[in-house]
Enzyme design. Sequence first.
Site, mmCIF file in Angstrom:
data_model
loop_
_atom_site.group_PDB
_atom_site.id
_atom_site.type_symbol
_atom_site.label_atom_id
_atom_site.label_comp_id
_atom_site.label_asym_id
_atom_site.label_seq_id
_atom_site.Cartn_x
_atom_site.Cartn_y
_atom_site.Cartn_z
ATOM 1 N N THR A 25 0.847 -1.191 0.000
ATOM 2 C CA THR A 25 0.000 0.000 0.000
ATOM 3 C C THR A 25 0.887 1.247 0.000
ATOM 4 O OG1 THR A 25 -0.166 0.086 2.436
ATOM 5 C CG2 THR A 25 -1.827 -1.216 1.235
ATOM 6 N N GLY A 26 0.366 2.312 -0.597
ATOM 7 C CA GLY A 26 1.171 3.518 -0.725
ATOM 8 C C GLY A 26 2.403 3.272 -1.571
ATOM 9 N N THR A 78 3.285 4.399 -4.652
ATOM 10 C CA THR A 78 3.557 5.278 -5.793
ATOM 11 C C THR A 78 4.814 6.120 -5.632
ATOM 12 O OG1 THR A 78 2.126 7.020 -4.882
ATOM 13 C CG2 THR A 78 1.104 5.420 -6.383
ATOM 14 N N SER A 79 5.399 6.151 -4.454
ATOM 15 C CA SER A 79 6.596 6.977 -4.249
ATOM 16 C C SER A 79 7.362 6.473 -3.043
ATOM 17 C CB SER A 79 6.233 8.455 -4.047
ATOM 18 O OG SER A 79 5.498 8.617 -2.846
ATOM 19 N N GLY A 96 7.501 2.933 -0.414
ATOM 20 C CA GLY A 96 6.560 2.009 -1.028
ATOM 21 C C GLY A 96 6.932 1.672 -2.453
ATOM 22 N N SER A 118 8.030 3.746 12.420
ATOM 23 C CA SER A 118 9.019 4.827 12.296
ATOM 24 C C SER A 118 9.814 4.918 13.581
ATOM 25 C CB SER A 118 8.330 6.165 12.031
ATOM 26 O OG SER A 118 9.252 7.234 12.125
ATOM 27 N N TYR A 132 1.749 12.252 14.731
ATOM 28 C CA TYR A 132 2.376 11.270 13.836
ATOM 29 C C TYR A 132 3.112 10.208 14.646
ATOM 30 C CZ TYR A 132 5.563 9.380 10.306
ATOM 31 O OH TYR A 132 6.275 8.538 9.482
#
Length: 250
Positions: free
Chosen positions: A13-14, A16-17, A20, A138, A151
């Site tokens: 997932t995620g 595109t950049s 990921g 993270s 976050y």
Amino acid sequence: MTYGFDGKVVIVTGGTSGIGLATAKAFADEGAFVFITGRRQEALDAAVTRIGGKVTGVRGDMGHLDDIDRLYDTVQQTHNQIDVVFANAGGGEFAPLGAISEEHYQSTFDSNVKGVLFTVQKALPLLRDGASIVLNASNVSAAGTPALSVYSATKAAVRSFARNWMLDLKDRHIRVNAVSPGVTDTAGLNQLFGGGEQAKETKTYLSGLIPSGRVAQPEEIARSVLFLASDEASFINGIELYVDGGQKQI
């Protein structure tokens, strides 16, 4: 080194950049059938072209349950099971205490916690016994960071998911681990740091705080994800793997 993903079905997932995209490409390079998600069709199409191989793009926001359903509906059109889920989609913005809006809180938790939870839960009927789940946490969850409390809290929740879900899934021998990157050179990070010269200066400053003396490249995080997802890590379960150049060890 190859990790044995030829013919395996992998969800990123995620994809595109950044991390990921690099991870999806690494799986595809090994011959996996890779399904990536992204919120913008243009970026999704570009990522599919860049990744190459047996990759399928599915537009969607993992904070929306209908979009997650569409992802797995797409998978089932060609495959009966899933071997790996890399729950990577997420993001965040700076907001110090006193300036945190309800919208900031909601959007961050929807993307980083709700999205991860239901990405994994809705995959369970398709996940084969002995599959692997990798969550993107993270290193900020382990120490205080100014203006990143929301976050950081979401990433602490993600790390906690790994500890608990490995117990929920132990009878199916599905491993659940978390990878916790440090500062990584991505377009998203540059945007978070204000772009241009400001982002460059910030990364130079942060490099001085990292024992390895530099920020990570997305491909370095990708290799760690592939390791955790592979049979090479068959007795590794519930861990948080810091990939941060040693930053959280000092």
